[in-house]
Design an enzyme around this catalytic site. Structure first.
Site, mmCIF file in Angstrom:
data_model
loop_
_atom_site.group_PDB
_atom_site.id
_atom_site.type_symbol
_atom_site.label_atom_id
_atom_site.label_comp_id
_atom_site.label_asym_id
_atom_site.label_seq_id
_atom_site.Cartn_x
_atom_site.Cartn_y
_atom_site.Cartn_z
ATOM 1 N N TRP A 23 23.335 42.717 15.761
ATOM 2 C CA TRP A 23 24.447 41.963 14.781
ATOM 3 C C TRP A 23 23.691 40.941 14.338
ATOM 4 C CZ3 TRP A 23 28.389 38.445 16.889
ATOM 5 C CH2 TRP A 23 29.300 37.990 15.954
ATOM 6 N N LYS A 74 38.604 44.347 18.045
ATOM 7 C CA LYS A 74 38.673 45.671 17.592
ATOM 8 C C LYS A 74 39.651 46.569 18.279
ATOM 9 C CE LYS A 74 34.791 43.961 16.053
ATOM 10 N NZ LYS A 74 34.346 43.352 14.785
ATOM 11 N N ASP A 77 26.996 42.190 25.504
ATOM 12 C CA ASP A 77 27.950 41.926 24.550
ATOM 13 C C ASP A 77 28.790 43.200 24.015
ATOM 14 O OD1 ASP A 77 29.449 41.086 22.505
ATOM 15 O OD2 ASP A 77 27.845 40.930 21.027
HETATM 16 C C1 LMR Z 1 30.788 43.134 12.067
HETATM 17 O O1 LMR Z 1 29.611 43.315 12.763
HETATM 18 O O2 LMR Z 1 31.166 43.730 11.090
HETATM 19 C C2 LMR Z 1 31.814 42.777 13.232
HETATM 20 O O3 LMR Z 1 31.366 42.407 14.474
HETATM 21 C C3 LMR Z 1 32.571 41.571 12.252
HETATM 22 C C4 LMR Z 1 31.788 40.126 12.080
HETATM 23 O O4 LMR Z 1 32.256 39.106 12.460
HETATM 24 O O5 LMR Z 1 30.577 40.327 11.812
#
Ligand code: LMR
Length: 394
Positions: free
Chosen positions: A125, A241, A206
């Site tokens: 992420w 979520k 996470d």
């Molecule tokens: C995402 O990866 O799109 C979600 O976790 C929302 C975010 O805050 O980035």
């Protein structure tokens, strides 16, 4: 001084949502940010959440300060969801969503464990890097996924982790890996956990998508396994979520220690970090979660709603992959149907993602991360055709 502030880089995920909102294209499709949309394209207010909120309103509670760490009941409920029951040697506190838990964990690692580095999966992420760098940690990566073959790089991952110095902090996604949708299977988790134990590494799990992979329990396999060892570890979890409580910012940070006494001291450290940054957490979202999880009927309703959400995503995966197959796509569409969670790492490259956005108003996070719940029966053919157009140009 203020006029010398340099322009900031827009956030790659949030800025995409803003661009989508401003787009006037009648067929625009948001497959960017990790949000669940129902089959009509709306963000749902889950029934179980709605009923819990109504009950709270009826009670007319005043808005007092909560404890710095949030309520004890809430912490116990988080532990039960993650580990099956409350565990006295785990210190759990409420956090400002999953991101807030990551930041608190990062501050704890830096200030109390004197760690200066962390290892993240490649890819991960986008905000992981920003959060850990922002907390002063040097961010390194370990191999995770090969975009060409669409496979996990499990051996390379093990090799890298085996070479790290004792006490190194390693971020792991227990389920629904963001962005690849590709997880370790139970036997790979066992092997990995054994390696973490041999090398005395410090895992930071996470889990932001519990319930979107194989189920609430199944998605915690790695957590339940590591709990059987003597390793300390951290977990950030989120209700954004799985209860669709995005804007309420409700989550938790758990730190598993060697004893109840250590857990007490760790909780004290976490409270210090909270108090000096935002004092104490907000109450509404966590009270909704508490009310919902305390009532067996609401709990059951929530689980069945979550199951329907998971099944709808799976259905969209299969429908999109079938559309691509029928159109003779050169894309490795099979991976779309077997990846898990909200995302698919489609293999679409940056140029194709840009083309989808500019020519079709279909928004994906670059390179090629698609948020499946943005698909529904009204737009899936349009998206399949657009992908065929950008991947097999005539
Ligand atoms: C995402 O990866 O799109 C979600 O976790 C929302 C975010 O805050 O980035």
């Amino acid at each position: 001084m203020l006029k010398n502030i340099k322009p900031s880089m827009p956030d790659p995920i949030m800025s995409l949502m803003e661009a989508y909102q401003q787009d006037a294209h009648p067929n625009k499709v948001n497959l960017g940010i990790g949000l669940y949309y129902d089959h009509q394209g709306n963000i749902p207010l889950m029934q179980a959440v709605h009923i819990a909120e109504q009950r709270l309103l009826e009670q007319q509670r005043p808005h007092a300060y909560p404890p710095i760490e949030g309520s004890a009941l809430f912490a116990n409920q988080i532990q039960t969801l993650l580990f099956g029951e409350p565990i006295p040697r785990i210190a759990t506190i409420q956090s400002i969503g999953g991101s807030g838990a990551l930041k608190l964990g990062a501050d704890f690692i830096y200030h109390y464990l004197s760690r200066r580095e962390i290892w993240l999966p490649d890819p991960t992420w986008a905000n992981h890097q920003a959060i850990f760098e922002g907390a002063g940690l040097q961010v390194n990566s370990y191999p995770y996924f090969d975009d060409l073959s669409g496979q996990l790089r499990f051996e390379a991952m093990l090799d890298t982790l085996s070479s790290l110095p004792e006490g190194s902090v390693v971020l792991l996604h227990p389920c629904c890996h963001n962005p690849t949708g590709t997880d370790l299977d139970p036997s790979q988790w066992r092997t990995l956990i054994h390696r973490l134990q041999q090398r005395r590494l410090l895992p930071f799990f996470d889990i932001a998508y519990q319930g979107f992979g194989d189920g609430l329990e199944e998605d915690c396999f790695a957590l339940r396994e590591i709990l059987k060892t003597d390793l300390g570890f951290l977990v950030s979890n989120s209700f954004s979520k799985n209860m669709a409580l995005y804007g309420q910012r409700v989550g938790g940070l758990s730190v598993c220690c060697d004893s109840v006494e250590s857990a007490g001291r760790v909780k004290g450290a976490l409270k210090t970090l909270v108090r000096r940054s935002y004092s104490c957490p907000p109450t509404h979202g966590s009270q909704v979660v508490e009310t919902l999880l305390s009532d067996p009927q609401l709990h059951q309703l929530w689980e069945s709603e979550l199951t329907s959400m998971r099944q709808r995503i799976k259905q969209m995966r299969i429908t999109l992959a079938a559309g691509l197959e029928q159109g003779g796509s050169t894309l490795d569409y099979a991976r779309i149907s077997h990846q898990k969670g909200m995302f698919s790492y489609t293999g679409l490259n940056e140029q194709q993602v840009n083309q989808l956005r500019q020519q079709y108003s279909i928004y994906l996070v670059s390179p090629g991360r698609m948020c499946l719940p943005g698909l529904n029966l009204q737009n899936v053919d349009y998206v399949a055709q657009a992908i065929l157009d950008v991947t097999c140009p005539k």
